[in-house]
Enzyme design. Structure first.
Site, mmCIF file in Angstrom:
data_model
loop_
_atom_site.group_PDB
_atom_site.id
_atom_site.type_symbol
_atom_site.label_atom_id
_atom_site.label_comp_id
_atom_site.label_asym_id
_atom_site.label_seq_id
_atom_site.Cartn_x
_atom_site.Cartn_y
_atom_site.Cartn_z
ATOM 1 N N HIS A 275 -11.196 -4.607 -5.333
ATOM 2 C CA HIS A 275 -11.869 -5.858 -5.008
ATOM 3 C C HIS A 275 -13.139 -5.584 -4.219
ATOM 4 C CE1 HIS A 275 -8.716 -4.972 -1.983
ATOM 5 N NE2 HIS A 275 -9.605 -5.374 -1.100
ATOM 6 N N CYS B 148 -7.081 -6.766 6.256
ATOM 7 C CA CYS B 148 -7.721 -5.607 5.639
ATOM 8 C C CYS B 148 -9.234 -5.816 5.718
ATOM 9 C CB CYS B 148 -7.247 -5.411 4.200
ATOM 10 S SG CYS B 148 -7.854 -6.626 3.022
#
Length: 637
Positions: A67, A175
């Site tokens: 991503h 994250c």
């Protein structure tokens, strides 16, 4: 919005054969481009690779979720590939990945689209569901499976039911991009808590901020806290609680171990001793140093910009003819702006050092770093504690890192002190010992800077005025080396001294002063140009603040370039030195003169050969700008 409505069927490819991770990334990006999610394929690939450099996004169990969040994304989107034979995506469990989703997220924070994506990431924690997706024969079947899973989740079939007497755990997952691993770690913890009969509330630190934020009451009632994060998390709210520190991968793969650790976890006290996780396994030493540096630079920027513009206003409103040596403070209104702007500038170095130290050692480092930065600014020495040899921003950098790492070491040493002394560590031991030590360090460093200054002055005086073009190169480059530091100040003092000796019969001193000022004007102007011409080389914050440097450069406020130089000194400083050196040489070659010690464009009426002086300034700025574009790497947002 249903997940299946968010995935363009053309962005799903089933039963694909993949040679390696690179081919997988390229095919997924091509799908994003095909369905219109991207406006810059190369830029998005850079974002994907930057995220992979922090650690593989293959979470194991056959799943990979690469991503990226970037300005190269036109709209948030998701694409998928199934690879039944598997591909090596460098998963931590060493197994090949056969189900790959790639998320594209635009800059500007999360929206409902990213919340939809986060739901899918949670569904993937169900291995049976993931296996069915891999085995899907058609795109319609693939999407139908997702619809069925979403309906099952909405119906509450996975809701956690625990007794009132169950152990209570709160957790935070985070994250770097806050898109995939954040939510997958949260889902893993919630599923395992259900199996173990544990009550849990998880705060997800996502790309758009905290989701399901924990309340003070929930934290107070919790038996323990689990922090599963790959970035820094505010720990102050967990003071006095038992805390387990881990990564998102720990939460995804071994959540049961985290719950076991919660039973015997030590109580966390917010004195800075254990505020930051040891994430050295995920980040290189260079990356950690960069994060600490950027923490200082980002906090310093408002002082540089606000103070610099106020000083520029002072020059604009002042009357140069009253007293050229006091330009900027001749009239009461100008003096007010100059004083306030100067006060803001005075905070610049302490803030830089303080927040570098705070990033390394948390709150215990902040005060020590502030003091170190102030001593770098005043130039304190053992012989003259009041200060007379400033080491400027290079000294502040040393102070910040020295303060941070010393305090981190001191915190470790103090862990062995008796429990009865726990309360006095943050209020007495840390500030007293830390400030004393940083005072000794800076008083030792500043004299070294003084010796350097003396040597440089000797070299400049030895050059004389017979080789004016080479002297212009040296003076211009020195003005761009540390921008307010010892080298800059040595060149400026040399210029003002030459100015005092100049006359109509001997204009050499005026030529030297002109070369010094043009050398100091180039760095901010070059930075401003580069942020416009090479935007990918700078972070979003740098791009926004970059154009302000046009004002500072034209006003001869070289310090406007400091935040950019501090963030990437190995590439920025040499680029600026070359351009400033070229400008200084051209100023000398054109025989430009300057009768004022400061003022930038506001004293151009007293510049000799002012048209050619502008040419020298323009050429030097363009040279530095081009070098910045060539030497700087693309910024990772």
């Amino acid at each position: 919005m249903k997940i299946s409505e968010f995935i363009d069927p053309k962005g799903i490819k089933l039963q694909v054969s993949l040679a390696d991770q690179n081919e997988a990334i390229d095919k997924l990006i091509a799908l994003h481009n095909e369905v219109g999610n991207l406006n810059d394929v190369a830029g998005f690939k850079e974002a994907i690779l930057a995220r992979e450099a922090k650690g593989s996004t293959a979470i194991g169990n056959g799943i990979a979720v690469p991503h990226g969040k970037s300005a190269a994304v036109a709209k948030a989107g998701l694409v998928a590939i199934t690879c039944p034979s598997g591909v090596d995506y460098k998963a931590l469990d060493g197994k090949p990945s056969n189900l790959l989703f790639m998320i594209a997220a635009p800059e500007g924070g999360a929206d409902t689209h990213l919340e939809v994506l986060s739901k899918l990431m949670q569904f993937l924690m169900d291995t049976t569901f993931a296996k069915k997706l891999v085995e899907a024969k058609t795109v319609d079947e693939f999407l139908s499976l997702i619809d069925a899973k979403e309906a099952e989740k909405a119906a509450g079939s996975t809701a956690t039911t625990v007794s009132a007497s169950a152990k209570k755990i709160v957790a935070v997952t985070a994250c770097p991009t806050g898109i995939a691993h954040t939510f997958m770690a949260a889902e893993s913890l919630e599923l395992k808590a259900k199996d173990l009969g544990i009550s849990i509330r998880v705060e997800k630190d996502g790309s758009g901020g905290a989701k399901d934020a924990l309340t003070a009451k929930e934290i107070a009632e919790a038996d323990a806290v689990i922090i599963a994060a790959d970035k820094n998390v505010d720990m102050s709210v967990f003071d006095g609680k038992k805390v387990v520190l881990a990564s998102t991968k720990d939460a995804i793969h071994t959540p049961e171990k985290l719950f076991e650790k919660a039973e015997t976890a030590s109580v966390y006290h917010h004195s800075g001793a254990v505020t930051k996780r040891d994430d050295s396994a995920n980040e290189s030493v260079g990356r950690q140093l960069y994060k600490h540096l950027m923490n200082g630079v980002s906090h310093m920027l408002p002082f540089v910009i606000g103070g610099g513009i106020l000083i520029a206003i002072a020059f604009l409103l002042d009357d140069y003819s009253i007293d050229p040596s006091n330009f900027g403070s001749n009239t009461p209104v100008a003096a007010w702006f100059k004083t306030v702007g100067g006060a803001a500038f005075g905070f610049m170095l302490p803030v830089l050092a303080g927040f570098i130290a705070q990033s390394i050692a948390d709150r215990p480092g902040l005060a020590v770093g502030f003091v170190g930065g102030l001593l770098a600014s005043t130039g304190a020495t053992f012989a003259a504690p009041g200060g007379n040899i400033p080491s400027a921003f290079l000294g502040a950098l040393v102070a910040g890192f020295a303060a941070g790492y010393f305090m981190k070491w001191l915190e470790g040493v103090c862990e062995n002190l008796p429990k009865s002394l726990e309360g006095i560590k943050p209020v007495l031991i840390y500030p007293l010992v830390g400030i004393t030590v940083i005072g000794l360090v800076m008083c030792a460093i500043n004299p070294l800077v003084g010796a350097l200054n003396a040597w440089i002055s000797g070299v400049l005086n030895g050059m004389g005025t017979t080789s004016l073009v080479p002297l212009g190169i040296v003076l211009g480059a020195m003005m761009a080396t540390d921008m307010g530091g010892p080298l800059n100040k040595a060149a400026y003092v040399f210029g003002t001294a030459a100015l005092a000796e100049a006359s109509q019969e001997n204009p050499t001193g005026w030529m030297i002063m002109a070369a010094v000022m043009v050398g100091g004007m180039v760095p901010p102007i070059a930075i401003a140009l580069a942020t416009l011409i090479f935007p990918k080389k700078f972070t979003e914050a740098e791009r926004k603040s970059g154009p302000v440097n046009f004002i500072m450069g034209f006003c001869f406020i070289t310090e406007g370039a400091i935040p950019f130089a501090a963030a990437d000194p190995l590439h920025v400083i040499p680029s600026l030195m070359v351009g400033s050196g070229v400008a200084g040489a051209l100023s000398m070659a054109f025989k430009c003169t300057l009768m004022a010690p400061h003022g930038g464009i506001f004293v151009f009426p007293v510049v000799g050969n002012w048209a050619l002086y502008l040419v020298a300034l323009a050429i030097g700025s363009v040279v530095s700008c081009v070098l910045l574009g060539l030497l700087k790497k693309n910024a990772a947002e």
